[in-house]
Design an enzyme around this catalytic site. Structure first.
Site, PDB file in Angstrom:
ATOM      1  N   LYS A   1       0.842  -1.199   0.000  1.00 34.74           N
ATOM      2  CA  LYS A   1       0.000   0.000   0.000  1.00 34.74           C
ATOM      3  C   LYS A   1       0.882   1.256   0.000  1.00 34.74           C
ATOM      4  O   LYS A   1       0.708   2.137  -0.837  1.00 34.74           O
ATOM      5  CB  LYS A   1      -0.885   0.002   1.260  1.00 34.74           C
ATOM      6  CG  LYS A   1      -1.563   1.325   1.513  1.00 34.74           C
ATOM      7  CD  LYS A   1      -2.484   1.283   2.703  1.00 34.74           C
ATOM      8  CE  LYS A   1      -1.868   1.740   4.003  1.00 34.74           C
ATOM      9  NZ  LYS A   1      -1.586   3.162   4.133  1.00 34.74           N
ATOM     10  N   ASN A   2       1.829   1.303   0.924  1.00 30.99           N
ATOM     11  CA  ASN A   2       2.591   2.542   1.087  1.00 30.99           C
ATOM     12  C   ASN A   2       3.580   2.807  -0.045  1.00 30.99           C
ATOM     13  O   ASN A   2       4.126   3.901  -0.143  1.00 30.99           O
ATOM     14  CB  ASN A   2       3.311   2.556   2.443  1.00 30.99           C
ATOM     15  CG  ASN A   2       2.344   2.767   3.589  1.00 30.99           C
ATOM     16  OD1 ASN A   2       1.160   3.025   3.360  1.00 30.99           O
ATOM     17  ND2 ASN A   2       2.829   2.672   4.814  1.00 30.99           N
TER      18      ASN A   2
ATOM     19  N   CYS B   1      -6.476   8.262   8.902  1.00 37.72           N
ATOM     20  CA  CYS B   1      -6.717   7.620  10.190  1.00 37.72           C
ATOM     21  C   CYS B   1      -6.406   8.575  11.333  1.00 37.72           C
ATOM     22  O   CYS B   1      -5.435   9.331  11.269  1.00 37.72           O
ATOM     23  CB  CYS B   1      -5.817   6.388  10.325  1.00 37.72           C
ATOM     24  SG  CYS B   1      -6.422   4.980   9.403  1.00 37.72           S
TER      25      CYS B   1
ATOM     26  N   ARG C   1      -1.207  15.174  12.630  1.00 41.29           N
ATOM     27  CA  ARG C   1      -0.288  14.776  11.551  1.00 41.29           C
ATOM     28  C   ARG C   1      -0.034  15.988  10.668  1.00 41.29           C
ATOM     29  O   ARG C   1      -0.592  16.115   9.582  1.00 41.29           O
ATOM     30  CB  ARG C   1      -0.876  13.608  10.751  1.00 41.29           C
ATOM     31  CG  ARG C   1      -0.987  12.351  11.602  1.00 41.29           C
ATOM     32  CD  ARG C   1      -1.579  11.202  10.854  1.00 41.29           C
ATOM     33  NE  ARG C   1      -0.619  10.535   9.979  1.00 41.29           N
ATOM     34  CZ  ARG C   1      -0.901   9.442   9.281  1.00 41.29           C
ATOM     35  NH1 ARG C   1      -2.096   8.889   9.376  1.00 41.29           N
ATOM     36  NH2 ARG C   1      -0.002   8.892   8.493  1.00 41.29           N
TER      37      ARG C   1
ATOM     38  N   ASP D   1       3.660   0.989  12.302  1.00 39.99           N
ATOM     39  CA  ASP D   1       2.483   0.342  11.719  1.00 39.99           C
ATOM     40  C   ASP D   1       2.265  -1.075  12.257  1.00 39.99           C
ATOM     41  O   ASP D   1       1.202  -1.657  12.046  1.00 39.99           O
ATOM     42  CB  ASP D   1       2.592   0.304  10.183  1.00 39.99           C
ATOM     43  CG  ASP D   1       2.348   1.669   9.576  1.00 39.99           C
ATOM     44  OD1 ASP D   1       1.872   2.564  10.299  1.00 39.99           O
ATOM     45  OD2 ASP D   1       2.623   1.850   8.372  1.00 39.99           O
TER      46      ASP D   1
ATOM     47  N   ARG E   1      -9.174  -0.192   4.102  1.00 42.05           N
ATOM     48  CA  ARG E   1      -8.317   0.834   3.500  1.00 42.05           C
ATOM     49  C   ARG E   1      -6.978   0.252   3.107  1.00 42.05           C
ATOM     50  O   ARG E   1      -6.363   0.708   2.143  1.00 42.05           O
ATOM     51  CB  ARG E   1      -7.983   1.922   4.531  1.00 42.05           C
ATOM     52  CG  ARG E   1      -9.102   2.760   4.985  1.00 42.05           C
ATOM     53  CD  ARG E   1      -8.548   3.755   5.959  1.00 42.05           C
ATOM     54  NE  ARG E   1      -7.767   4.690   5.164  1.00 42.05           N
ATOM     55  CZ  ARG E   1      -7.861   5.980   5.285  1.00 42.05           C
ATOM     56  NH1 ARG E   1      -8.645   6.500   6.180  1.00 42.05           N
ATOM     57  NH2 ARG E   1      -7.155   6.766   4.515  1.00 42.05           N
TER      58      ARG E   1
HETATM   59  C1  UD1 Z   1       3.952   7.043   6.452  1.00 39.01           C
HETATM   60  C2  UD1 Z   1       3.123   5.805   6.227  1.00 39.01           C
HETATM   61  C3  UD1 Z   1       2.484   5.331   7.542  1.00 39.01           C
HETATM   62  C4  UD1 Z   1       3.558   5.158   8.616  1.00 39.01           C
HETATM   63  C5  UD1 Z   1       4.433   6.402   8.730  1.00 39.01           C
HETATM   64  C6  UD1 Z   1       5.605   6.241   9.671  1.00 39.01           C
HETATM   65  C7  UD1 Z   1       2.359   6.045   3.961  1.00 39.01           C
HETATM   66  C8  UD1 Z   1       1.219   6.232   3.043  1.00 39.01           C
HETATM   67  N1  UD1 Z   1       2.098   6.098   5.271  1.00 39.01           N
HETATM   68  O1  UD1 Z   1       3.075   8.067   6.908  1.00 39.01           O
HETATM   69  O2  UD1 Z   1       1.823   4.109   7.294  1.00 39.01           O
HETATM   70  O3  UD1 Z   1       2.929   4.922   9.856  1.00 39.01           O
HETATM   71  O4  UD1 Z   1       4.964   6.761   7.429  1.00 39.01           O
HETATM   72  O5  UD1 Z   1       6.381   5.164   9.287  1.00 39.01           O
HETATM   73  O6  UD1 Z   1       3.463   5.792   3.544  1.00 39.01           O
HETATM   74  N2  UD1 Z   1       5.484  14.880  10.863  1.00 39.01           N
HETATM   75  C9  UD1 Z   1       5.549  16.219  11.173  1.00 39.01           C
HETATM   76  N3  UD1 Z   1       5.505  17.114  10.120  1.00 39.01           N
HETATM   77  C10 UD1 Z   1       5.397  16.716   8.828  1.00 39.01           C
HETATM   78  C11 UD1 Z   1       5.349  15.335   8.521  1.00 39.01           C
HETATM   79  C12 UD1 Z   1       5.397  14.435   9.583  1.00 39.01           C
HETATM   80  O7  UD1 Z   1       5.623  16.615  12.331  1.00 39.01           O
HETATM   81  O8  UD1 Z   1       5.378  17.586   7.932  1.00 39.01           O
HETATM   82  C13 UD1 Z   1       5.483  13.892  11.973  1.00 39.01           C
HETATM   83  C14 UD1 Z   1       4.159  13.122  12.027  1.00 39.01           C
HETATM   84  O9  UD1 Z   1       3.191  13.837  12.751  1.00 39.01           O
HETATM   85  C15 UD1 Z   1       4.559  11.846  12.699  1.00 39.01           C
HETATM   86  C16 UD1 Z   1       5.985  11.623  12.196  1.00 39.01           C
HETATM   87  O10 UD1 Z   1       6.446  12.889  11.707  1.00 39.01           O
HETATM   88  O11 UD1 Z   1       4.574  12.030  14.095  1.00 39.01           O
HETATM   89  C17 UD1 Z   1       6.089  10.583  11.096  1.00 39.01           C
HETATM   90  O12 UD1 Z   1       5.324  10.985   9.997  1.00 39.01           O
HETATM   91  P1  UD1 Z   1       5.678  10.573   8.495  1.00 39.01           P
HETATM   92  O13 UD1 Z   1       6.964   9.822   8.474  1.00 39.01           O
HETATM   93  O14 UD1 Z   1       5.571  11.792   7.654  1.00 39.01           O
HETATM   94  O15 UD1 Z   1       4.494   9.581   8.157  1.00 39.01           O
HETATM   95  P2  UD1 Z   1       3.526   9.593   6.910  1.00 39.01           P
HETATM   96  O16 UD1 Z   1       4.288   9.871   5.670  1.00 39.01           O
HETATM   97  O17 UD1 Z   1       2.334  10.384   7.228  1.00 39.01           O
END
Ligand code: UD1
Length: 416
Positions: A22-23, A116, A121, A304, A396
């Site tokens: 998925k990711n 979710c 986030r 995850d 999802r």
């Molecule tokens: C992706 C994955 C998700 C996984 C996560 C962490 C996809 C579609 N989803 O989510 O399944 O759980 O990586 O491995 O690939 N953060 C900030 N500012 C930002 C971006 C992130 O503070 O601009 C924080 C987030 O709130 C969170 C942490 O960084 O606490 C990790 O987020 P991130 O690595 O960006 O996860 P996703 O890309 O949303």
């Protein structure tokens, strides 16, 4: 409201396989915008999130054809650079279209993404990265408007190795002028899959899978065919499904390299695991042993899989501590597990789990994708019947989870 009815207490045994990731699929589907041409994607999981991505692609002007796990996207005539607000609200990954649209059309309009509910986030790291590349980011009544005259490669040091921010910056940088270097980049295997897809299209990217990614801008990209990598979280979920029932399973089309910390923790909990190329065999003891888990960015233990381990440790012998270091509110499922007899205490970033000998069937509610899957696992072990409401979250991200588990001996009925 759709639900799963699960009759617990069946030992899982047999052979199953892992679907496409998925990711990895989500950013790759967004990236198909960049070649203004044809992308043929294979091994795309048929799940709600990929269907949403197809919806967005169509709304932007792409033609999309699907058959089974093959998706053909024609992005020749993208006419619209605004991501529809209702679809942004549906799914967090929709934000990844921003990078592809800006990279290709120097313009993207979108709103804050939904998805979710596992805590705040933000997307500040994505937007800061865009600004460093010379993109003007404005906010107007909740809409984010990104525009640029010219995008020039630069060096970006991420404050945190965010998966989404790393992917969005790569997507902008592929077609920009000069070289972009991302430092403290996320190292997740799905980013390597995105790099491999883009390079197959004619991009010049190196370093994905390490903390430093270098992208040399190119003028044009070509048509492409690509096979999506296997889903490492689904692989982990399937192994844990057998583990919680004291079962024996062979999981095919899995990449063991990607799930080392999961395999290590399952072994520590008492499972025997054998790896042969892309097949993983697991034999579980009658009752698992307690283990401690700390979630970390890759190559650490994946957040995850945190909820999935929450379920299996709820029936292990001894006390386990799970520390969640990535998301601030990823323990909602624990309250549902308590309804099934789990002895769990939430203390800030930690879950303290005193393994119970037995779990009992109950009426529970899935609260998010992985939390929902953790309830499925607990229900497999529980005595009696469990009804899991709101399985839309599970749908999802898991392709045919009920059918795969039933083929191993589970008794799951989906009610839509
Ligand atoms: C992706 C994955 C998700 C996984 C996560 C962490 C996809 C579609 N989803 O989510 O399944 O759980 O990586 O491995 O690939 N953060 C900030 N500012 C930002 C971006 C992130 O503070 O601009 C924080 C987030 O709130 C969170 C942490 O960084 O606490 C990790 O987020 P991130 O690595 O960006 O996860 P996703 O890309 O949303």
């Amino acid at each position: 409201m759709s639900s799963y009815i699960i009759e617990g207490g069946k030992r899982l045994e047999g052979e199953t396989f892992v679907s496409g990731s998925k990711n990895a699929s989500l950013p790759i589907m967004a990236a198909t915008i960049l070649n203004k041409g044809i992308s043929k994607l294979y091994n795309v999981p048929k799940i709600h999130d990929t269907q949403m991505m197809i919806e967005i692609l169509k709304r932007l002007g792409c033609k999309v054809k699907c058959s089974k796990n093959k998706v053909i996207i024609d992005s020749t005539n993208v006419k619209n650079q605004e991501i529809p607000e209702n679809l942004m609200r549906e799914m967090r990954s929709s934000v990844i279209f921003a990078g592809a649209l800006i990279g290709c059309y120097k313009k993207a309009i979108f709103s804050y993404p939904g998805g979710c509910d596992i805590g705040a986030r933000p997307i500040d790291l994505h937007l800061k990265g865009f600004e460093k590349l010379g993109i003007i980011v404005q906010e107007n009544f909740g809409k984010i408007i990104c525009t640029a005259e010219e995008i020039n490669g630069t060096e970006i040091n991420l404050d945190f190795p965010s998966v989404g921010a790393t992917e969005n910056i790569i997507l902008v940088a592929v077609l920009c002028k000069g070289e972009t270097i991302i430092r403290n980049a996320a190292m997740e295997p799905e980013i390597e899959d995105l790099q491999n897809f883009l390079n197959r299209m004619g991009a010049k990217i190196e370093g994905a899978g390490t903390h430093v990614i270098k992208i040399k801008g190119v003028h044009k990209l070509n048509d492409v065919s690509y096979n999506i990598m296997p889903d490492r979280i689904e692989a982990g979920t399937l192994l844990c499904s057998a583990a919680i029932t004291g079962g024996k399973i062979e999981v095919k089309n899995a990449n063991a390299e990607h799930i080392k910390p999961i395999i290590d923790k399952l072994e520590e909990a008492g499972c025997e695991i054998k790896i042969d190329k892309d097949t993983i065999n697991l034999r579980a003891p009658k009752r698992l042993k307690a283990v401690d888990i700390r979630t970390m960015p890759y190559p650490g233990f994946p957040t995850d899989m945190q909820a999935i381990f929450g379920a299996i440790l709820a029936t292990a012998s001894g006390t386990s501590i799970i520390t969640e270091n990535i998301f601030e509110n990823r323990f909602k499922y624990a309250e549902e597990l308590q309804r099934m007899g789990a002895k769990i205490k939430i203390e800030g970033k930690a879950l303290i789990i005193k393994g119970a000998r037995k779990l009992y069937g109950a009426k529970v509610k899935s609260t998010d994708l992985r939390g929902g899957a953790s309830l499925v696992l607990a229900a497999l072990r529980a005595k009696g019947k469990t009804e899991i409401e709101d399985i839309k979250f599970i749908l999802r991200g898991y392709e045919k989870l009920d059918q795969k588990l039933n083929s191993l001996g589970a008794n799951i009925t989906a009610v839509y």
